[in-house]
Design a protein around this motif. Structure first.
Motif, PDB file in Angstrom:
ATOM      1  N   ALA C   5      26.129  38.240  85.743  1.00  0.00           N
ATOM      2  CA  ALA C   5      26.187  39.072  84.379  1.00  0.00           C
ATOM      3  C   ALA C   5      26.585  37.988  83.113  1.00  0.00           C
ATOM      4  CB  ALA C   5      27.317  40.164  84.488  1.00  0.00           C
ATOM      5  N   ILE C   6      27.787  37.346  83.299  1.00  0.00           N
ATOM      6  CA  ILE C   6      28.265  36.556  82.356  1.00  0.00           C
ATOM      7  C   ILE C   6      28.813  35.191  83.014  1.00  0.00           C
ATOM      8  CG2 ILE C   6      28.805  38.504  80.897  1.00  0.00           C
ATOM      9  CD1 ILE C   6      31.710  36.540  81.338  1.00  0.00           C
ATOM     10  N   ARG C   7      28.779  34.431  81.926  1.00  0.00           N
ATOM     11  CA  ARG C   7      29.534  33.191  82.664  1.00  0.00           C
ATOM     12  C   ARG C   7      30.830  32.638  81.640  1.00  0.00           C
ATOM     13  NH1 ARG C   7      26.343  28.191  84.789  1.00  0.00           N
ATOM     14  NH2 ARG C   7      24.774  29.505  84.469  1.00  0.00           N
ATOM     15  N   GLU C 118       2.762  34.771  70.770  1.00  0.00           N
ATOM     16  CA  GLU C 118       1.562  34.439  71.436  1.00  0.00           C
ATOM     17  C   GLU C 118       0.839  35.911  72.048  1.00  0.00           C
ATOM     18  OE1 GLU C 118       4.423  33.298  72.138  1.00  0.00           O
ATOM     19  OE2 GLU C 118       4.771  31.312  71.336  1.00  0.00           O
ATOM     20  N   GLY C 119       1.591  36.896  71.994  1.00  0.00           N
ATOM     21  CA  GLY C 119       1.059  38.069  72.494  1.00  0.00           C
ATOM     22  C   GLY C 119       1.415  38.568  73.664  1.00  0.00           C
ATOM     23  N   LYS C 120       2.268  37.632  74.536  1.00  0.00           N
ATOM     24  CA  LYS C 120       2.785  38.225  75.627  1.00  0.00           C
ATOM     25  C   LYS C 120       3.788  39.527  75.562  1.00  0.00           C
ATOM     26  CE  LYS C 120       2.896  36.504  80.035  1.00  0.00           C
ATOM     27  NZ  LYS C 120       1.777  36.145  80.939  1.00  0.00           N
ATOM     28  N   ARG C 121       3.861  40.684  76.139  1.00  0.00           N
ATOM     29  CA  ARG C 121       4.795  41.586  75.876  1.00  0.00           C
ATOM     30  C   ARG C 121       5.314  41.860  77.296  1.00  0.00           C
ATOM     31  NH1 ARG C 121       1.122  45.535  72.126  1.00  0.00           N
ATOM     32  NH2 ARG C 121       2.631  47.052  72.659  1.00  0.00           N
ATOM     33  N   GLU C 122       6.758  42.435  77.253  1.00  0.00           N
ATOM     34  CA  GLU C 122       7.324  42.612  78.599  1.00  0.00           C
ATOM     35  C   GLU C 122       8.471  43.791  78.105  1.00  0.00           C
ATOM     36  OE1 GLU C 122       9.580  38.333  77.580  1.00  0.00           O
ATOM     37  OE2 GLU C 122       9.010  38.930  79.828  1.00  0.00           O
ATOM     38  N   ILE C 123       8.783  44.471  79.299  1.00  0.00           N
ATOM     39  CA  ILE C 123       9.641  45.488  79.173  1.00  0.00           C
ATOM     40  C   ILE C 123      11.019  45.070  79.961  1.00  0.00           C
ATOM     41  CG2 ILE C 123      10.124  48.066  79.678  1.00  0.00           C
ATOM     42  CD1 ILE C 123       7.391  48.614  78.846  1.00  0.00           C
ATOM     43  N   ASN C 124      12.164  45.384  79.272  1.00  0.00           N
ATOM     44  CA  ASN C 124      13.494  45.193  79.678  1.00  0.00           C
ATOM     45  C   ASN C 124      13.825  43.600  80.289  1.00  0.00           C
ATOM     46  OD1 ASN C 124      14.341  47.586  79.282  1.00  0.00           O
ATOM     47  ND2 ASN C 124      14.021  48.329  81.236  1.00  0.00           N
ATOM     48  N   GLU C 125      12.578  42.823  80.288  1.00  0.00           N
ATOM     49  CA  GLU C 125      12.710  41.187  80.349  1.00  0.00           C
ATOM     50  C   GLU C 125      12.216  40.446  79.242  1.00  0.00           C
ATOM     51  OE1 GLU C 125      11.019  40.128  84.045  1.00  0.00           O
ATOM     52  OE2 GLU C 125      12.103  41.133  85.367  1.00  0.00           O
ATOM     53  N   LEU C 126      13.185  39.325  79.135  1.00  0.00           N
ATOM     54  CA  LEU C 126      12.760  38.456  77.871  1.00  0.00           C
ATOM     55  C   LEU C 126      12.686  37.099  78.493  1.00  0.00           C
ATOM     56  CD1 LEU C 126      12.224  37.843  74.825  1.00  0.00           C
ATOM     57  CD2 LEU C 126      14.662  38.041  74.536  1.00  0.00           C
ATOM     58  N   GLU C 175      19.944  33.778  84.208  1.00  0.00           N
ATOM     59  CA  GLU C 175      19.453  35.086  83.911  1.00  0.00           C
ATOM     60  C   GLU C 175      20.883  35.487  83.311  1.00  0.00           C
ATOM     61  OE1 GLU C 175      18.110  37.380  87.123  1.00  0.00           O
ATOM     62  OE2 GLU C 175      16.101  35.862  87.505  1.00  0.00           O
ATOM     63  N   TYR C 176      20.669  36.180  82.133  1.00  0.00           N
ATOM     64  CA  TYR C 176      21.635  36.805  81.393  1.00  0.00           C
ATOM     65  C   TYR C 176      21.547  38.201  81.152  1.00  0.00           C
ATOM     66  CZ  TYR C 176      22.189  32.152  81.062  1.00  0.00           C
ATOM     67  OH  TYR C 176      22.428  30.585  81.295  1.00  0.00           O
ATOM     68  N   LYS C 177      22.106  38.979  81.494  1.00  0.00           N
ATOM     69  CA  LYS C 177      22.159  40.684  81.320  1.00  0.00           C
ATOM     70  C   LYS C 177      22.198  40.974  79.727  1.00  0.00           C
ATOM     71  CE  LYS C 177      23.082  43.686  84.923  1.00  0.00           C
ATOM     72  NZ  LYS C 177      21.564  43.580  85.270  1.00  0.00           N
ATOM     73  N   ILE C 178      21.169  42.092  79.643  1.00  0.00           N
ATOM     74  CA  ILE C 178      21.158  42.625  78.202  1.00  0.00           C
ATOM     75  C   ILE C 178      22.009  43.880  78.362  1.00  0.00           C
ATOM     76  CG2 ILE C 178      19.705  43.381  76.396  1.00  0.00           C
ATOM     77  CD1 ILE C 178      17.765  41.370  77.398  1.00  0.00           C
ATOM     78  N   PHE C 179      22.670  44.460  77.642  1.00  0.00           N
ATOM     79  CA  PHE C 179      23.218  45.796  77.604  1.00  0.00           C
ATOM     80  C   PHE C 179      22.857  46.339  76.176  1.00  0.00           C
ATOM     81  CE2 PHE C 179      25.186  45.600  81.469  1.00  0.00           C
ATOM     82  CZ  PHE C 179      26.084  44.606  81.564  1.00  0.00           C
ATOM     83  N   CYS C 180      22.669  47.819  76.299  1.00  0.00           N
ATOM     84  CA  CYS C 180      22.659  48.434  75.094  1.00  0.00           C
ATOM     85  C   CYS C 180      24.094  49.246  74.701  1.00  0.00           C
ATOM     86  CB  CYS C 180      21.945  49.797  75.029  1.00  0.00           C
ATOM     87  SG  CYS C 180      22.116  51.026  73.861  1.00  0.00           S
ATOM     88  N   VAL C 195      17.665  38.519  80.165  1.00  0.00           N
ATOM     89  CA  VAL C 195      17.180  37.550  79.484  1.00  0.00           C
ATOM     90  C   VAL C 195      16.990  36.006  80.471  1.00  0.00           C
ATOM     91  CG1 VAL C 195      17.321  35.520  77.461  1.00  0.00           C
ATOM     92  CG2 VAL C 195      18.256  38.007  77.312  1.00  0.00           C
ATOM     93  N   ILE C 196      15.640  35.734  80.616  1.00  0.00           N
ATOM     94  CA  ILE C 196      15.372  34.626  81.622  1.00  0.00           C
ATOM     95  C   ILE C 196      15.145  33.399  80.698  1.00  0.00           C
ATOM     96  CG2 ILE C 196      13.982  34.026  83.399  1.00  0.00           C
ATOM     97  CD1 ILE C 196      13.601  37.276  83.488  1.00  0.00           C
TER      98      ILE C 196
END
Lengths: 214, 98, 320, 532
Positions: C5-7, C118-126, C175-180, C195-196
């Motif tokens: 999750a975090i460091r 560049e046009g790449k689209r992703e869900i819940n991953e960046l 990898e780092y977690k994103i939260f709302c 976030v990768i």
């Protein structure tokens, strides 16, 4: 302990009671001022974001009825003060008639206000319903009329409560032989009544004048 | 302190006159001046009512303090909120200030 | 890359180390001050406790002015130091450095949708490259969310009526977690993502995978599709502002104000044209409120940006 | 039962429901408030225990997400508006302000009873909203979720809070006029107990902040029912305006919660240190400073909410300035103990707990006021830990300390030895075990209002839930031994703690009109040196 001392004591007591009631009412008016302050804040923020829509909304409001309404409320304030003056001079008949005139003027104000509301309902300008079918109004217009209804509605509610209390006061005073010793109630209510007039004095330009010729 | 009814009649006529004036002025296009004039007249009317009708001058010093305090708190509410709205679009690079 | 999750250890981004310094200073201050107060309180309690031999002192301390001034002045100075330190960090975190890689993020009730230029689209991953400042432009489709990456020590609310920006520069891949972090409804706690962070060349190869369709190109197709050229082109019969050099330039509005045409203004003009009308133009543009999705608006804006950023007020002169 | 049977004390002055529900005696109204807020506290605490039980495991397996969202919302609403805000002002304030200033009752006794009925009406609306399914907007009601997307009883809860707001306004108004108009002869402003100063400052906030809450919730309700577009972004509204209006009330509201507790501690510490309060003038000014500066700082709740950078900087500066009066108060309490003669009775134990926990709570507030730090810890468990340290560690400790300190005066009986010390210890341990781990959770990034969370946070959550059960048990003890003492406790003499202050000069429980003849005040408020 001659009677004059007790007389002067009771005068002191009456004065203290009046000062206490007056302070209590002024603090209540402070809280009411903040209540309308929140509404005015929302009004000014959206006037800053939608100047043209608010100007169009102001032009939609009927200026004649607004001016008449303002003068009616001022007239009611005059009669209220005269009523208190008459009560202090222990002139029961004229005091009661002034108070009845004040209540009557308050009701006419509400009558004219409902007249304006009905105009708006005919033009489908009421919030919640189908909004503004005829013209292509900008978005801010809906917020203007929403705020118009909320602000004038809360003000009318305060006026209604005021008229209710006034009717109760008139009823109580009519049964009292001497009006002189209940002037504290009238004086305190008078402060509340003038406060409602004060709020309308600021509501009138914001909803009927500002931006008519922006 | 009990002033005669005649005075209050003049006060009413004054207030009504001010109302007609402000409505009339609103119909004339004075460019930027419309806004301040309308607010000024409203404040004038308000001070007449507070001073004469509500007898604040004969009230205790305490009541006056509360009245002034209310104005102060209203200005805190409005100014600090507008502080946010005015400066919201000053992005952090000053070149874009309006 | 181990998942975590975090460091707390090494700084992950350029700013997280700075924030941690402020954090440890504040922790030190808190421990010091509360320790002092609690120790003093307990020390007095024990030293002056009621017991047989204890003589009751009647000395009344009069001159308290000096000591009061001390424990007003010293906290005041310390607080001002913390205030300026915090404000400096805040200024840096709110000021997006020039040349940041733009990422567009649309938050929807309970998911994050990202778009790369560049046009790449992703869900819940960046997927992002390290060593390059990344700017995330945020918009919400419904309620207020908040884009929060604990490892980057940064967060920004996602508003439904305005673009908000957030930037970070990652130094370590992982990898780092994103939260709302703003309550947004039933599955608020489900709205998590990752976030990768990858090295630059890994990112380049990742982006090139799949068909390349930059947002600006798609924006151009959308403008043709929605028929914007009928009005917004030189020589069109209906007078309307043109797009060349619109972004970043000053726009004179019909009510006399001049504003800067940022993304929010452009989006607003698409969704609610009459709101901030350009001076000298009629309010005739129909609203595209529910016809163009947030992602497509972002593509339109990307295209308008690609027409060049102009410092001058070129955009408000009329078409013939 | 009393030595002077002819002088009826207020408890004996009448039997049956009419004497209680139609009373205008400020002391009986205080007891009515005490019973009603204890009832609401039980409900709120029950929700809190359910939340902590749910958070034992990372997966949301104890209750569904919908139920969990309703749990933390109703826990927030009930604890804030129906326990914390009325707790010390309505119970101890109502009971003690007339006694402390030598008056027979508040200036408007009927208004006092009316404010209790209005409070209960608000409570009924909120209970209706709970029984009919509750609401899941969070106690902050952020729009556009609360006005356009939330299902559930938002209207009932909103109306309930507006109505309870008017009860606070009327109580505040009553206190201000009473403190101005009904002070005993000789009781100048410089001789007023600090409890009165604290309640004066709290009443100013009651009167000036609560109306803005009423308007904000009214606008949210109108927006939800009539869609006037004021907070709805698709209709041009700005949700950040709701946050401005809401926090304009809600930050002064947290000072409503803590100022009375500070007043209570300012009474307890001098009494059990047998010392005059250190820096009386500074303490009185500090209360007023907190009340006034408290209105300038609300923007620190909105640093990352899209508020402008410059507004954030101004709000952050004011937030640091408002921390200074709290610092003055803590330093003055500790300085009061210097060279004192300290006894460790229960009120003093709670005062120790208050000073220690309020200091930690206050200093963690600096993390949230510093802009750079707040970006990371905003809306995380760090904030949850901070405000629980202030509200539970501060306000509830102050409330329990005040109840124990004035219990002999309220019901003329002493509470038993032993039990209170044990329960105070349990509360202190349980509290720290519950909320200190949440500071670490917050910094590690655990967001607020999460039903399920990543596994790394589980260890700290288990610690926190364990603490919550100890805290729950700790809170149960006072119910029992205070109830026992109310009916069977040993008789208390008028001044068991040998404290100064007018309330200790009349019998306990005081007669209906408080004082046989109005006392004349000659000495300074905390003259403990003359009577060791």
């Amino acid at each position: 302990m001659t009677s004059s001392a007790s007389l002067e004591d009771s005068a002191l007591m009456a004065e203290n009671r009046k000062r206490t009631a007056e302070l209590g009412m002024w603090i209540f008016l402070a809280s009411e001022a903040l209540l309308f302050g929140g509404l005015f804040l929302a009004y000014f923020v959206y006037r800053y974001s939608f100047p043209q829509a608010f100007a169009a909304g102001v032009r939609e409001n009927d200026l004649i009825l607004g001016t008449i309404n303002t003068i009616i409320l001022m007239l009611s304030a005059l009669f209220m003060t005269l009523g208190i003056l008459a009560a202090e001079n222990d002139n029961k008949k004229s005091s009661l008639s002034c108070l009845i005139m004040t209540a009557f003027l308050g009701l006419t104000f509400l009558g004219i206000k409902s007249l304006e509301y009905s105009h708006k309902f005919q033009h489908h300008l009421y919030p919640g319903g189908v909004f503004m079918p005829e013209k292509n109004w900008p978005v801010g217009e809906r917020i203007f009329f929403g705020l118009y209804f909320v602000m004038t509605g809360v003000h009318a509610l305060h006026l209604l409560v005021g008229i209710g209390i006034l009717a109760w006061l008139i009823f109580v005073l009519s049964h009292k032989p001497r009006v002189r010793d209940s002037t504290v109630w009238l004086y305190t209510f008078g402060l509340y009544w003038h406060y409602i007039d004060l709020i309308w004095i600021f509501l009138f330009p914001s909803l009927y004048l500002l931006g008519r010729f922006g | 302190m009990v002033s005669s009814p005649k005075n209050f009649l003049f006060l009413f006529l004054g207030l009504a006159g001010l109302t007609l004036a402000t409505s009339g002025i609103a119909l004339i296009n004075l460019g930027g001046m419309n806004f301040p004039i309308a607010i000024l007249i409203a404040c004038l009317q308000a001070s007449i009512i507070i001073y004469y009708y509500m007898h604040i001058q004969s009230a205790e010093i305490l009541v006056k303090i509360f009245a002034v305090g209310t104005l102060l708190w209203l200005s805190i509410l409005i100014l600090l909120t507008f502080n946010d709205y005015f400066s919201r679009y000053w992005t952090t690079n000053p070149s874009l200030w309006p | 890359m181990h998942h975590e999750a975090i460091r707390i250890a090494g700084p992950v981004t350029t700013m997280s180390g700075v924030v941690d310094q402020l954090y440890w200073f504040l922790v030190f201050l808190t421990v010091l001050t509360s320790g002092l107060i609690i120790f003093l309180m307990l020390f007095f309690a024990v030293k002056y406790r009621r017991r047989p031999g204890h003589e009751v002192s009647h000395v009344v301390i009069e001159k308290t002015g000096l000591i009061e001034a001390i424990w007003i002045g010293v906290p005041l100075i310390v607080f001002l130091v913390i205030f300026f330190w915090g404000a400096k960090i805040y200024f840096q975190q709110m000021q997006v450095p020039a040349g940041a890689l733009p990422i567009y993020c649309v938050a929807k009730q309970w998911m994050w949708k990202f778009q790369h230029p560049e046009g790449k689209r992703e869900i819940n991953e960046l997927h992002i490259p390290i060593g390059v400042p990344i700017q995330v432009t945020l918009i919400s489709q419904d309620v207020i969310h908040s884009f929060f990456v604990p490892a980057f020590r940064t967060k920004m609310d996602v508003l439904p009526n305005r673009y908000t920006n957030l930037w970070f520069q990652v130094n370590q891949p992982g990898e780092y977690k994103i939260f709302c972090s703003e309550y947004c409804g039933l599955w608020h706690s489900l709205m998590q993502g990752k976030v990768i962070a990858m090295t630059l060349d890994e990112y380049e190869s990742w982006v090139d995978r799949g068909k390349k369709e930059p947002m600006a190109l798609k924006g151009e197709q959308l403008i043709a599709k929605y028929g914007c050229w009928q009005c917004h082109q030189r020589g069109s019969t209906i007078a309307s502002p043109i797009f060349d050099g619109l972004y970043g330039g000053k726009v004179h509005l019909s009510d006399g104000r001049t504003i800067v045409a940022d993304e929010t203004y452009i989006r607003e003009s698409i969704v609610d044209p009459g709101r901030r009308l350009v001076a000298g133009y009629a309010n005739v543009m129909p609203t595209f409120k529910d016809q163009i999705s947030e992602e497509e608006i972002l593509q339109l804006i990307a295209f308008i940006k690609s027409l060049g950023v102009s410092p001058g007020p070129a955009s408000s002169e009329k078409t013939p | 039962m009393n030595e002077h049977p002819d002088k009826e004390n207020y408890l004996m002055a009448g039997y049956g429901w009419r004497s209680w529900f139609l009373t205008t005696d400020h002391k009986r109204i205080a007891i009515l408030y005490m019973l009603s807020i204890t009832f609401f506290f039980a409900i709120g605490a029950f929700f809190a225990l359910l939340i902590r039980l749910e958070l034992l495991t990372p997966a949301g397996d104890f209750v569904s997400s919908a139920t969990y969202n309703r749990l933390f919302t109703m826990h927030g609403i009930i604890m804030v508006w129906f326990f914390l805000i009325p707790s010390i002002p309505s119970v101890l304030g109502n009971f003690l302000i007339p006694l402390m200033i030598g008056a027979d009752d508040l200036s408007f006794p009927r208004l006092n009873l009316a404010s209790w009925y209005i409070f209960m009406l608000g409570g009924i609306f909120t209970l209706i909203s709970i029984l009919f399914g509750g609401l899941d907007t969070g106690w902050t009601f952020y729009t556009p979720y609360s006005s356009s997307y939330a299902s559930g009883q938002v209207l009932n809860a909103g109306l309930g809070i507006i109505i309870s707001g008017f009860s606070s306004i009327l109580t505040g108004l009553n206190f201000i006029v009473t403190i101005h108009k009904k002070r005993a002869p000789g009781l100048t402003w410089g001789r007023l107990p600090l409890f009165i100063w604290a309640h004066y400052a709290t009443s100013l906030i009651f009167v000036l902040a609560t109306p803005v809450l009423a308007v904000t919730l009214l606008l949210m309700i109108v927006e939800r029912t009539l869609h006037i577009g004021i907070f709805d972004p698709s209709l041009g509204g700005d949700p950040v305006l709701f946050q401005h209006l809401f926090w304009f009330y809600s930050h002064p509201a947290v000072y409503i919660m803590i100022l009375p507790a500070m007043g209570v501690v300012s009474e307890i510490v001098p009494c059990f240190s047998r010392r005059k309060i250190f820096g009386y003038k500074m303490m009185a000014c500090a209360s007023l400073a907190i009340a006034t500066l408290g209105f300038l700082v609300w923007g620190h709740h909105m640093f990352v909410s899209g508020q402008s950078v410059y507004a954030g900087i101004i709000f952050s500066l004011f937030s640091f300035l408002v921390a200074i009066p709290s610092g003055i108060k803590v330093f003055n309490w500790v300085a009061t103990m210097f060279r004192g003669t300290i006894t460790f009775s229960t009120p003093m134990i709670y005062a120790f707990g208050f000073i220690g926990l309020f200091t930690i709570g206050g200093l963690t507030g600096l993390f949230l006021a510093a802009l750079g730090m707040d970006i990371h810890v905003q809306d995380t468990y760090f904030v949850v830990a901070h405000f629980h340290y202030i509200m539970v560690g501060g306000a509830i400790m102050g409330y329990l300390g005040g109840i124990h300190f004035w219990w002999p005066k309220i019901c003329g009986r002493l509470y038993p030895k032993g039990w209170p010390g044990l329960s105070a210890l349990l509360i202190f341990i349980g509290f720290n075990l519950t909320f200190f781990p949440q500071f670490l959770l917050g910094y590690m990034g655990m967001p607020r209002r999460y039903h399920f969370y990543p596994e790394e946070f589980q260890a700290l959550h288990v610690l926190s839930s364990a603490g919550a059960s100890i805290l729950g048990v700790g809170y149960i003890f006072p119910f029992f031994y205070l109830a026992w003492s109310f009916f069977r406790g040993p008789r208390a003499e008028p001044n068991p703690w040998r404290a100064t202050g007018l309330e200790w000069k009349t019998e306990s429980p005081p007669p209906v009109h408080n004082f046989d003849q109005t006392p004349i005040v000659t000495e300074d408020p905390y003259s403990y040196e003359e009577k060791p």
